[in-house]
Design an enzyme around this catalytic site. Structure first.
Site, PDB file in Angstrom:
ATOM      1  N   HIS A 433     -11.983  12.355 -35.486  1.00  0.00           N
ATOM      2  CA  HIS A 433     -12.069  11.584 -36.732  1.00  0.00           C
ATOM      3  C   HIS A 433     -10.825  11.782 -37.589  1.00  0.00           C
ATOM      4  O   HIS A 433     -10.260  10.825 -38.127  1.00  0.00           O
ATOM      5  CB  HIS A 433     -13.316  12.014 -37.511  1.00  0.00           C
ATOM      6  CG  HIS A 433     -13.380  11.442 -38.889  1.00  0.00           C
ATOM      7  ND1 HIS A 433     -12.942  12.142 -40.003  1.00  0.00           N
ATOM      8  CD2 HIS A 433     -13.767  10.231 -39.338  1.00  0.00           C
ATOM      9  CE1 HIS A 433     -13.090  11.389 -41.068  1.00  0.00           C
ATOM     10  NE2 HIS A 433     -13.591  10.227 -40.706  1.00  0.00           N
ATOM     11  N   ARG A 523      17.230  15.955 -18.417  1.00  0.00           N
ATOM     12  CA  ARG A 523      17.514  17.386 -18.249  1.00  0.00           C
ATOM     13  C   ARG A 523      16.256  18.133 -17.812  1.00  0.00           C
ATOM     14  O   ARG A 523      15.342  18.332 -18.606  1.00  0.00           O
ATOM     15  CB  ARG A 523      18.035  17.959 -19.561  1.00  0.00           C
ATOM     16  CG  ARG A 523      19.400  17.446 -19.967  1.00  0.00           C
ATOM     17  CD  ARG A 523      19.917  18.212 -21.184  1.00  0.00           C
ATOM     18  NE  ARG A 523      21.278  17.883 -21.514  1.00  0.00           N
ATOM     19  CZ  ARG A 523      21.665  17.298 -22.641  1.00  0.00           C
ATOM     20  NH1 ARG A 523      20.764  16.952 -23.542  1.00  0.00           N
ATOM     21  NH2 ARG A 523      22.938  17.044 -22.868  1.00  0.00           N
ATOM     22  N   GLY A 728      30.306  14.316 -16.692  1.00  0.00           N
ATOM     23  CA  GLY A 728      29.869  15.328 -17.646  1.00  0.00           C
ATOM     24  C   GLY A 728      31.071  15.750 -18.465  1.00  0.00           C
ATOM     25  O   GLY A 728      31.842  16.625 -18.043  1.00  0.00           O
ATOM     26  N   ASN A 730      31.635  17.413 -21.170  1.00  0.00           N
ATOM     27  CA  ASN A 730      31.787  18.767 -21.708  1.00  0.00           C
ATOM     28  C   ASN A 730      32.404  19.710 -20.681  1.00  0.00           C
ATOM     29  O   ASN A 730      33.411  20.381 -20.942  1.00  0.00           O
ATOM     30  CB  ASN A 730      30.432  19.309 -22.159  1.00  0.00           C
ATOM     31  CG  ASN A 730      29.857  18.532 -23.321  1.00  0.00           C
ATOM     32  OD1 ASN A 730      30.597  17.920 -24.091  1.00  0.00           O
ATOM     33  ND2 ASN A 730      28.549  18.551 -23.462  1.00  0.00           N
ATOM     34  N   CYS A 778      27.426  10.904 -19.191  1.00  0.00           N
ATOM     35  CA  CYS A 778      26.237  11.473 -19.834  1.00  0.00           C
ATOM     36  C   CYS A 778      26.586  12.665 -20.713  1.00  0.00           C
ATOM     37  O   CYS A 778      25.730  13.452 -21.075  1.00  0.00           O
ATOM     38  CB  CYS A 778      25.201  11.886 -18.791  1.00  0.00           C
ATOM     39  SG  CYS A 778      25.787  13.112 -17.603  1.00  0.00           S
TER      40      CYS A 778
END
Length: 831
Positions: A433, A523, A728, A730, A778
């Site tokens: 509820h 991931r 990628g 990084n 990505c």
């Protein structure tokens, strides 16, 4: 049914959904399902028949006869005249007087005789002694279970009613519930006239779920409005405790598109504590009683998979019949071993919203001490002073803007719920509820916290966040937050594929509303660290572990699992499946686990199996880990989960990606391993050499992360092995510039826009496209640096993957790039 002379009772077989004005919303839907769905077959599920317990309805004519016989009409109108529903004391007084008028009334002889005769005939139908026939007495208002208003919990239901005199008394009590305080207030807030509603009553054969289980099913995700999901709550015993939020039930999710194709599409199962249940009362004077649930049953799921799937199929049948999302109550008879539907009504919150309209994103700017956590209802943030309420007598102390904190909400509290800034309960699930009313009111709620009333003190300043996924959190203090609003009504995505970076399955169905063409990086590490929490080898070799703390932690998380490794596979399966389902049929590119050794060591038992490396960033990670004899068995569990997601759940839109693959030789070893553990690549390296552009081959795609210079400098060899490249940025920056990404001492040197990094990305796009392979990115670079996004678009990259918080902004930037210089874009995307 056709209009004619007054009829005081009607059988389900005589009623359709068009008879709301005669029998009320609840009865009309029961009659519709009994008449149309209990015998007819569904084209997708020809063997299924929706079972509805038989019964009859005490009609509008009967209610009006009762009012007229007792001369109540003018008295009721007088009490409702000039009623101030915002004055709680005034509302309580008038409500009590209205209900007492009805309870003091009597049935006319013709009305009483008609009801008693119907009850006798129902007993004969079920071949049961008339004094022992157990029925449910459910209110069915003419302004109830409508497509735009649920009236959830406004009127009363009585279970295990037996005998004619008890039946008549409880019908009268149901009549009186038309004037509960919350029903009066709800009608006022919704703009329904107080004197325009009539109360009918359903009398329905009981389902012995006191010996089985019961609950609620929604044919959409109640929080995000995601239409392809079936959400099931289940608990032991009669269903009232689930609906009222007294217990925190199990929660199961089933994915409609693959269920309709015949797959066992259960994409999530989460157990609830289910610490008590409602059963038939053994003592005199009470119809039902609450009893504790034995520990073994608390740890067990209330429904087996085959019944979950049957219930899901019935939910699809009901939704297809009504052509709208539905809110359904079900019960499983433990004596007959049979499933039944006992109520169905239109879902009235998410289905009324424009799914393509403005998108609201609430974001906490900082976090404080966590006081309590439970299931999140909605996706907003609310804050204010905590007001602990234990019973109705405290309602007048409640001030607009307070946070309502309680064990469970009572339907009579609706007048204060609508002025609360947020709601927090100890018990209840997403179909209780408290949850239903919170959604209708647009108020964030965290339900099923367990200990909220113990840890949250009166007048404490708190922040209630439902903006962080399925888990809602109550923080100490008034924390800063922002609200972003995006109007996506006429949004047209850019030509290039904009994809999401996804990690948290709990946020996936919310993020599915964002403009996207799938997931370019899913991931897996997040699922392992937040859902599994245990090192895979700890589970594989549990019998060899003697550390008591580790054993206790594992036992707590893996209750009910004879083979501990099955827990790892199940949790991974459910996490991946939710990501895949949320973005179906778009591709979801799942990266195999890319934990470093220090990160794996942080999992439960991880320190027993992980080496201590000087620089884990450049150590035992990615591809080199999978084929290592020390880890191969753990990698096999990942493959098993992915195979289940694709083959058992039907989510073929999942592809996989190999991270940190240093050499082509490593790539070959990993591909051989995936094949060994049941993940066959759609085109083997041998077949790839023979493949012509344009050939359509169905199967698993295996991509590789392009995050080492070797991946690009040896692109010809990697292209013979893999189906695509994902940059990628990084790690590519780190390894191109010789950086340690974790070192603050040289962080100023790190720059994805460095010429050498940009040149490598350009080289990869050009060389991969020559070989007919796609390239995406990505990494974080396109989100942080618009000029990199522009560079990549101009060089013809096939897709750019963006985190959810920036995808709209980046998509708009890319559209502007495409608009300004369409002729200069290379558009060299791979076929």
């Amino acid at each position: 049914m056709e209009q004619g002379s007054p009829r005081f009772t009607l059988w389900f077989s005589e009623i359709t959904k068009d008879d709301i004005g005669i029998v009320g919303g609840k009865a009309a839907n029961l009659g519709e399902m009994y008449a149309r769905l209990s015998t007819a077959s569904h084209p997708l599920f020809p063997d299924e028949r929706v079972a509805v317990p038989y019964g009859f309805t005490v009609t509008v004519d009967a209610y009006r006869e009762f009012i007229a016989h007792n001369n109540l009409e003018q008295k009721i109108e007088a009490l409702l005249c000039n009623l101030d529903t915002h004055n709680i004391a005034h509302l309580e007084q008038r409500g009590q007087e209205l209900r007492q008028l009805i309870l003091d009334g009597s049935f006319s002889h013709p009305l009483q005789q008609t009801i008693e005769t119907a009850y006798e005939e129902l007993a004969e139908h079920y071949q049961t002694d008339v004094h022992r026939l157990d029925v449910a007495v459910r209110s069915s208002a003419t302004a109830e279970d409508l497509p735009d208003a649920s009236f959830a919990g406004q009127q009363e239901t009585y279970l295990n009613v037996r005998g004619k005199s008890e039946l008549l008394e409880h019908i009268k009590m149901a009549f009186a519930s038309l004037f509960t305080n919350r029903a009066i207030s709800y009608r006022c807030d919704r703009g329904y006239p107080q004197t325009g509603a009539d109360l009918c009553v359903v009398v329905q054969k009981m389902v012995r779920s006191d010996m089985g289980s019961s609950g609620v099913v929604f044919t959409l995700d109640t929080e995000s409005g995601f239409r392809d999901l079936i959400l099931i709550n289940a608990s032991w015993g009669l269903g009232e405790l689930v609906v009222k939020g007294v217990v925190t039930p199990d929660e199961y999710k089933v994915f409609k598109p693959t269920l309709k194709k015949g797959f066992a599409a259960i994409i999530s199962k989460r157990p609830g504590p289910k610490n008590k249940k409602l059963i038939y009362s053994a003592g005199a004077g009470n119809l039902t009683e609450e009893v504790p649930v034995p520990e073994e049953l608390r740890r067990s799921y209330a429904l087996p998979d085959d019944i979950i799937l049957c219930l899901a199929r019935w939910a699809v049948i009901i939704e297809d019949h009504y052509k709208r999302p539905m809110d359904i109550e079900w019960a499983f008879d433990g004596i007959l071993n049979q499933l039944f539907i006992v109520q169905a009504r239109p879902e009235t919150v998410q289905s009324q919203r424009n799914q393509n309209a403005a998108l609201e994103e609430y974001t906490l700017k900082s976090r404080g001490a966590i006081l309590a956590q439970g299931s999140a209802v909605g996706s907003k943030i609310g804050q204010g002073k905590a007001r602990l309420v234990t019973d109705i007598s405290q309602m007048q102390e409640f001030v607009a803007g307070d946070v309502l904190v309680t064990e469970i909400t009572d339907p009579d509290w609706e007048p204060i719920m609508k002025i609360a800034s947020a709601i927090v309960t100890n018990a209840g699930g997403r179909t209780s509820h408290a949850a239903i009313i919170s959604r209708e009111l647009g108020i964030p709620a965290v339900v099923g916290c367990g200990n909220a009333t113990a840890v949250i003190k009166p007048d404490m300043a708190i922040t209630v966040s439902c903006a962080e996924g399925e888990i809602g959190t109550v923080y100490e203090g008034l924390l800063p937050y922002t609200v972003e609003r995006y109007d996506l009504t006429d949004f047209v995505p850019p030509q290039i594929d904009i994809k999401l970076i996804a990690a948290d399955p709990k946020l996936a169905f919310h993020h599915a509303k964002l403009p996207h063409r799938g997931v370019g990086l899913a991931r897996q590490e997040f699922i392992i660290s937040n859902f599994v929490k245990i090192h895979p080898k700890t589970l594989l070799h549990f019998d060899e572990i003697f550390d008591n703390k580790v054993r206790a932690a594992v036992e707590l998380l893996t209750q009910g699992y004879a083979r501990k490794a099955d827990y790892y596979v199940d949790m991974l399966t459910y996490g991946i499946a939710q990501l895949a389902a949320a973005f179906y049929p778009y591709n979801v590119l799942l990266r195999f686990s890319d934990f470093k050794s220090n990160e794996y060591a942080n999992l439960i038992g991880g320190s027993l199996y992980e080496p201590k490396e000087e620089n884990p960033m450049l150590g035992w990670r990615g591809a080199s880990r999978y084929y290592d004899p020390l880890f191969e068995e753990a990698f096999s569990l990942e493959c098993e989960a992915i195979k289940r997601v694709r083959e058992e759940l039907g989510l073929w839109n999942v592809s996989v990606m190999v991270p940190f693959c240093r050499t082509p030789e490593e790539g070959k070893k990993v591909i051989e391993l995936t094949r060994k553990y049941g993940l066959a690549q759609r085109i083997s390296p041998e077949e790839r050499k023979k493949k012509k552009n344009g050939d359509l081959v169905v199967g698993l795609e295996i991509w590789v992360m392009a995050e080492l210079p070797s991946n690009i400098l040896q692109v010809d060899e990697f292209a013979e092995l893999f189906d695509g490249f994902s940059i990628g940025s990084n790690d590519l920056t780190q390894l191109t510039l010789g950086l340690d990404r974790d070192s603050k001492m040289i962080s100023h040197v790190a720059n994805e826009r460095n010429r050498s990094v940009m040149k490598l990305m350009e080289m990869l796009i050009e060389e991969a496209h020559k070989r007919g392979l796609k390239v995406g990115i990505c990494g974080q670079a396109p989100s942080d640096f618009p000029d990199i996004a522009e560079f990549l678009v101009r060089k013809g990259i096939d897709s750019i993957s963006i985190s959810a918080d920036t995808i709209v902004k980046v998509a708009m930037q890319i559209k502007e790039i495409e608009r300004q210089a369409p002729q200069s874009l290379q558009h060299q995307q791979a076929p």
